[in-house]
Design a protein around this motif. Structure first.
Motif, PDB file in Angstrom:
ATOM      1  N   VAL A 287      41.917   1.351 -18.627  1.00  0.00           N
ATOM      2  CA  VAL A 287      40.838   1.149 -17.673  1.00  0.00           C
ATOM      3  C   VAL A 287      40.963   2.234 -16.600  1.00  0.00           C
ATOM      4  O   VAL A 287      42.084   2.656 -16.281  1.00  0.00           O
ATOM      5  CB  VAL A 287      40.931  -0.265 -17.058  1.00  0.00           C
ATOM      6  N   PRO A 288      39.847   2.745 -16.034  1.00  0.00           N
ATOM      7  CA  PRO A 288      39.959   3.794 -15.016  1.00  0.00           C
ATOM      8  C   PRO A 288      40.981   3.456 -13.936  1.00  0.00           C
ATOM      9  O   PRO A 288      41.024   2.338 -13.424  1.00  0.00           O
ATOM     10  CB  PRO A 288      38.539   3.858 -14.436  1.00  0.00           C
ATOM     11  N   GLY A 289      41.827   4.443 -13.641  1.00  0.00           N
ATOM     12  CA  GLY A 289      42.908   4.235 -12.684  1.00  0.00           C
ATOM     13  C   GLY A 289      44.229   3.900 -13.335  1.00  0.00           C
ATOM     14  O   GLY A 289      45.251   3.787 -12.655  1.00  0.00           O
ATOM     15  N   SER A 290      44.238   3.739 -14.668  1.00  0.00           N
ATOM     16  CA  SER A 290      45.483   3.505 -15.391  1.00  0.00           C
ATOM     17  C   SER A 290      46.319   4.787 -15.410  1.00  0.00           C
ATOM     18  O   SER A 290      45.820   5.874 -15.089  1.00  0.00           O
ATOM     19  CB  SER A 290      45.171   3.069 -16.825  1.00  0.00           C
ATOM     20  N   PRO A 291      47.573   4.694 -15.805  1.00  0.00           N
ATOM     21  CA  PRO A 291      48.405   5.899 -15.855  1.00  0.00           C
ATOM     22  C   PRO A 291      47.922   6.941 -16.855  1.00  0.00           C
ATOM     23  O   PRO A 291      48.338   8.098 -16.791  1.00  0.00           O
ATOM     24  CB  PRO A 291      49.782   5.347 -16.266  1.00  0.00           C
ATOM     25  N   GLN A 292      47.058   6.566 -17.786  1.00  0.00           N
ATOM     26  CA  GLN A 292      46.596   7.484 -18.805  1.00  0.00           C
ATOM     27  C   GLN A 292      45.448   8.367 -18.283  1.00  0.00           C
ATOM     28  O   GLN A 292      44.823   8.052 -17.269  1.00  0.00           O
ATOM     29  CB  GLN A 292      46.117   6.724 -20.053  1.00  0.00           C
ATOM     30  N   THR A 293      45.162   9.401 -19.018  1.00  0.00           N
ATOM     31  CA  THR A 293      44.019  10.252 -18.717  1.00  0.00           C
ATOM     32  C   THR A 293      42.829   9.820 -19.578  1.00  0.00           C
ATOM     33  O   THR A 293      43.011   9.193 -20.633  1.00  0.00           O
ATOM     34  CB  THR A 293      44.341  11.729 -18.994  1.00  0.00           C
ATOM     35  N   PRO A 294      41.603  10.151 -19.165  1.00  0.00           N
ATOM     36  CA  PRO A 294      40.424   9.695 -19.917  1.00  0.00           C
ATOM     37  C   PRO A 294      40.387  10.182 -21.358  1.00  0.00           C
ATOM     38  O   PRO A 294      39.786   9.521 -22.218  1.00  0.00           O
ATOM     39  CB  PRO A 294      39.260  10.268 -19.104  1.00  0.00           C
ATOM     40  N   ASP A 295      41.028  11.315 -21.658  1.00  0.00           N
ATOM     41  CA  ASP A 295      40.959  11.847 -23.021  1.00  0.00           C
ATOM     42  C   ASP A 295      41.984  11.214 -23.960  1.00  0.00           C
ATOM     43  O   ASP A 295      42.114  11.625 -25.108  1.00  0.00           O
ATOM     44  CB  ASP A 295      41.114  13.369 -23.013  1.00  0.00           C
ATOM     45  N   GLN A 296      42.688  10.189 -23.472  1.00  0.00           N
ATOM     46  CA  GLN A 296      43.689   9.534 -24.315  1.00  0.00           C
ATOM     47  C   GLN A 296      43.170   8.275 -25.005  1.00  0.00           C
ATOM     48  O   GLN A 296      43.938   7.565 -25.648  1.00  0.00           O
ATOM     49  CB  GLN A 296      44.932   9.196 -23.483  1.00  0.00           C
ATOM     50  N   GLY A 297      41.873   8.015 -24.903  1.00  0.00           N
ATOM     51  CA  GLY A 297      41.293   6.844 -25.561  1.00  0.00           C
ATOM     52  C   GLY A 297      40.954   5.748 -24.569  1.00  0.00           C
ATOM     53  O   GLY A 297      41.314   5.809 -23.396  1.00  0.00           O
ATOM     54  N   GLY A 298      40.226   4.734 -25.069  1.00  0.00           N
ATOM     55  CA  GLY A 298      39.826   3.639 -24.201  1.00  0.00           C
ATOM     56  C   GLY A 298      38.635   4.020 -23.330  1.00  0.00           C
ATOM     57  O   GLY A 298      37.996   5.044 -23.582  1.00  0.00           O
TER      58      GLY A 298
END
Length: 613
Positions: A180-191
């Protein structure tokens, strides 16, 4: 001299010496086993001593109705405008009881469940999901589930991680996020992964982008030198979440993450490893579709599998160093009355704008409660674990345990920070002051029907009973709809609302004697079954529900504990009482926030959650 005398007494009396207190590092094996699609109320709402249909803190909405009363529209029934929880087997015939084993309730998807939640009112299960969503089972329908949960320790505040279907919840179990936006991941990693999409690419509104590309916990454990293995058959109901991550999809067959995470060793390999004491440090079990309990697959077939797993663990020569965690990924369209504990609006990684345009700003999780229980020598004895938890909690447990065993760099950076800060690590569910390898009586499980090597129990049920759903008893709702068993469980873990509690110390219990002229709390002799209503109390959150500071009211007459042990009539006069879990057999410290005892100088209590009518 004292130690020698103690040993001599043990020999003279012919008793076994008490086991030395254990700790997290004495656990050698953890088994993770997740089933499918059942809610807490649907399975265990009737259970004694848990937060179920006897909840004294049930949410009452602005219309004056508790959430037991789910909205019914005229198009659904002209007999009533609300539906109470109802027993699915109320017709009480052999055919009706058999048919509900293979029935569906409603949708387990994102939209239906957010609509049932209804912006926190939690009153639209019947209208926005289905009226069968508000139906429940009893012990007689799922006796093995009850026996396992009550033989060890059940967690009655364990929530699904995401208010949606299987894949996002299982992804959380192995990674701590759905991006979800604001997670530790970047947008290009899925979801953001809020549904079961497994088609490469994104949906039009840029959600459910697949495959997923962030790191799972098992890659972290692999790098740290932890042994682990997924045990699954080829018929795994597509329930292995590691298969949805690109790095596993691209892994060569001889790579460690493929051999441990994607291989089809079969459940027989798990049973064999348990029997010879060769399980890895972490085992992750994925069962076959027909035994998953995902409606219409039958609870009784899932019970057979659960008992197989429990028997394998408890009969293992390594049982005295093993923990088995049994959970469900999500509610499967079955309702629950506890509005989810969740983060404040705007919390990064937790809140997002509804991509479908129905709900505005929503929190994706944690969601509704699902069944959860822990089988181990340190959870034996029919206790209820009351801390707020979700699938992230299993990760948090693994991290604490592995660190206790000396492993480094096992904490995942992928978990959403709010979950790490606010979800239980489950460690408090284990009482290391006593190691109890005795086993409860668990009923024999009927083996699932098979033909040609395939499970056919559900197909046979559906063919035998073409109509599985009972008629909704809109016109026949009675007090029996909120059926509960009577009894008690000892409480363990930090306290949350939702139960009638008895506080006991040195053979006496905190008491409201009742009657005219009674103006203070007292102590009276504790009852073996903890059933005296004079000794029954209800805790209520103060401004911060995570502070451990409560207002306490009497179940006898509704009066509140005030300052200096006074019983007062208004909550505004109630004193702040701090209840602190001490852990490992030490019970709870219960005292005013200034440190003074409530009565009689006693500050340390054992607490029992009781259900008596």
């Amino acid at each position: 001299m004292r130690a020698l005398l103690g040993s001599a007494l043990v020999l003279l009396l012919g008793a076994s010496a008490p086991a030395t207190a254990a700790s997290l590092r004495d656990i050698q094996h953890v088994v993770i086993f997740m089933q499918e699609n059942r809610s807490w109320n649907h399975y265990f709402g009737t259970m004694a001593g848990v937060r179920g249909f006897n909840d004294p803190n049930v949410q009452v909405n602005a219309d004056g109705r508790p959430v037991w009363n789910q909205t019914v529209t005229p198009s659904m029934s002209s007999a009533t405008d609300t539906l109470l929880p109802w027993y699915l087997g109320y017709k009480d015939t052999s055919d009706a009881l058999a048919a509900i084993q293979c029935m569906n309730a409603g949708s387990n998807g994102y939209t239906a469940n957010q609509a049932a939640l209804n912006d926190g009112l939690n009153n639209m299960w019947a209208r926005n999901n289905t009226p069968w969503s508000w139906g429940y089972l009893k012990r007689s329908d799922i006796p093995i589930h009850f026996a396992i949960a009550e033989g060890w320790t059940a967690g009655d505040m364990y929530q699904e991680s995401q208010i949606t279907a299987t894949n996002p919840n299982r992804v959380t179990l192995v990674s701590g996020s759905i991006n979800v936006p604001g997670s530790p991941q970047t947008p290009d990693q899925g979801g953001p992964y809020i549904d079961n999409n497994e088609t490469p690419g994104c949906e039009n509104n840029n959600v459910n982008c697949y495959p997923l590309k962030w790191k799972t916990i098992y890659e972290i454990y692999q790098a740290a030198g932890v042994s682990w293995q997924v045990y699954q058959d080829t018929n795994n109901f597509d329930d292995n979440p590691l298969a949805w991550f690109e790095q596993y999809q691209n892994a060569s067959d001889d790579s460690p993450i493929a051999q441990r995470g994607l291989a089809y060793l079969g459940l027989d390999a798990f049973y064999a490893a348990a029997a010879n004491g060769s399980l890895p440090e972490i085992s992750f079990i994925v069962g076959p579709a027909e035994l998953s309990e995902h409606p219409p697959y039958m609870p009784k077939d899932g019970a057979w599998l659960q008992k197989k797993v429990v028997d394998a663990v408890t009969k293992s020569p390594k049982y005295d160093s093993t923990v088995l965690m049994m959970s469900y990924d999500e509610t499967g369209g079955w309702g629950d009355h506890v509005t989810p504990f969740h983060s404040p609006q705007g919390t990064p990684g937790e809140w997002m704008e509804d991509p479908y345009g129905y709900f505005g700003q929503i929190f994706t999780g944690p969601g509704f409660r699902v069944p959860f229980y822990i089988v181990s020598p340190w959870t034996r004895g029919g206790r209820v674990f009351t801390e707020r938890a979700d699938h992230n909690s299993q990760i948090l447990f693994l991290e604490e345990w592995l660190e206790a065993r000396g492993y480094e760099d096992v904490r995942t950076p992928e978990m959403v920070p709010w979950r790490r800060e606010h979800m239980s690590s489950l460690v408090n569910a284990l009482d290391f002051s006593r190691t109890d390898t005795s086993l409860p009586d668990i009923p024999d499980a009927e083996a699932p029907l098979m033909s040609g090597g395939k499970y056919i129990g559900t197909a046979t049920c559906e063919a035998t009973y073409p109509v599985q759903r009972p008629l909704v008893p809109y016109e026949e709702q009675q007090s029996e709809t909120l059926h509960v068993e009577q009894g008690f469980k000892e409480v363990i873990g930090d306290l949350t609302e939702g139960r009638f509690l008895v506080f006991e110390a040195d053979g006496h219990a905190l008491t409201n004697a009742g009657g005219r002229g009674t103006s203070k709390i007292t102590q009276s002799k504790a009852q073996a079954d903890h059933s005296d209503k004079h000794q029954r109390w209800v805790i209520h959150y103060t401004a911060d529900e995570e502070s451990g500071i409560f207002h306490v009211s009497s179940a006898l007459d509704g009066r509140w504990i005030g300052k200096k042990g006074a019983l007062v009539s208004q909550q505004a006069q109630a004193a702040n009482i701090k209840i602190t879990f001490l852990g490992n057999g030490k019970g709870y410290k219960v005292a005013y926030t200034d440190g003074f005892a409530l009565v009689g100088g006693k500050r340390e209590y054992r607490i029992w959650s009781v259900t008596y009518l």
